[in-house]
Design an enzyme around this catalytic site. Structure first.
Site, PDB file in Angstrom:
ATOM      1  N   HIS A  47       0.862  -1.191   0.000  1.00  0.00           N
ATOM      2  CA  HIS A  47       0.000   0.000   0.000  1.00  0.00           C
ATOM      3  C   HIS A  47       0.896   1.238   0.000  1.00  0.00           C
ATOM      4  CE1 HIS A  47      -3.845  -2.019   1.836  1.00  0.00           C
ATOM      5  NE2 HIS A  47      -3.444  -2.572   0.697  1.00  0.00           N
ATOM      6  N   GLU A  49       0.982   3.864   1.798  1.00  0.00           N
ATOM      7  CA  GLU A  49       1.505   4.281   3.114  1.00  0.00           C
ATOM      8  C   GLU A  49       2.684   3.418   3.546  1.00  0.00           C
ATOM      9  OE1 GLU A  49      -1.674   3.507   2.215  1.00  0.00           O
ATOM     10  OE2 GLU A  49      -3.039   4.057   3.825  1.00  0.00           O
ATOM     11  N   CYS A  77      -5.978   1.784   5.878  1.00  0.00           N
ATOM     12  CA  CYS A  77      -6.588   0.536   6.326  1.00  0.00           C
ATOM     13  C   CYS A  77      -5.977   0.158   7.679  1.00  0.00           C
ATOM     14  CB  CYS A  77      -6.359  -0.568   5.290  1.00  0.00           C
ATOM     15  SG  CYS A  77      -4.652  -1.163   5.207  1.00  0.00           S
ATOM     16  N   CYS A  80      -2.151  -0.410   7.528  1.00  0.00           N
ATOM     17  CA  CYS A  80      -1.367   0.822   7.409  1.00  0.00           C
ATOM     18  C   CYS A  80      -1.442   1.644   8.690  1.00  0.00           C
ATOM     19  CB  CYS A  80      -1.841   1.638   6.215  1.00  0.00           C
ATOM     20  SG  CYS A  80      -1.429   0.837   4.652  1.00  0.00           S
TER      21      CYS A  80
END
Ligand SMILES: [Zn+2]
Length: 143
Positions: A47, A49, A77, A80
């Site tokens: 992801h 992040e 999420c 993260c």
């Protein structure tokens, strides 16, 4: 947030879900920027992040990013959010809200959980309209 939106757009062009993230140092310098690369890297943890935090930590030579800010175009999420807490990020600015997979204002609400070791300041809705439009266009084009 403009830089994060730029990363999100670039991710969309690569066929990734258009989410972008930027890490800013306490001196106000951008130390890392990334977009989603889960498909390209065949990695469900890639992801924006996580990639930005990894790069910023590598740059800092530390697993902590005390006093750093993270800008991300979509509500992080749970995975993260846990990474953000572990990295001791100071402030999180995010754009679009994510009722389906978000882990900050929805679902696991990681930072409100009693197990959260570190709670950053969170500012939501920053650049939300553009972040939402990017996501909407991306998923509409997939149908
Ligand atoms: Zn995530």
């Amino acid at each position: 947030m403009d830089q994060a939106l730029e990363e999100a757009r670039a991710a969309g062009v690569r066929g990734e879900v258009p989410v972008g993230a930027v890490v800013v140092s306490p001196r106000g310098q951008i130390v890392a920027r990334a977009g989603n690369r889960t498909r390209e890297m065949s990695d469900p943890t890639a992801h924006a992040e996580v990639l930005a935090i990894r790069a910023a930590c590598a740059d800092a030579g530390s697993e902590r990013l005390v006093g750093h800010d993270l800008y991300v175009t979509l509500e992080p999420c749970a995975m993260c959010a846990a990474a953000i807490a572990a990295a001791r990020i100071g402030r999180v600015y995010y754009g679009a809200s994510d009722p389906k997979s978000g882990g900050v204002a929805h679902g696991a609400r990681v930072f409100s959980h009693s197990q959260a070791h570190h709670v950053p300041e969170v500012y939501d809705g920053i650049g939300a309209a553009e972040a939402e439009a990017l996501l909407k266009d991306f998923f509409a084009s997939r149908r």
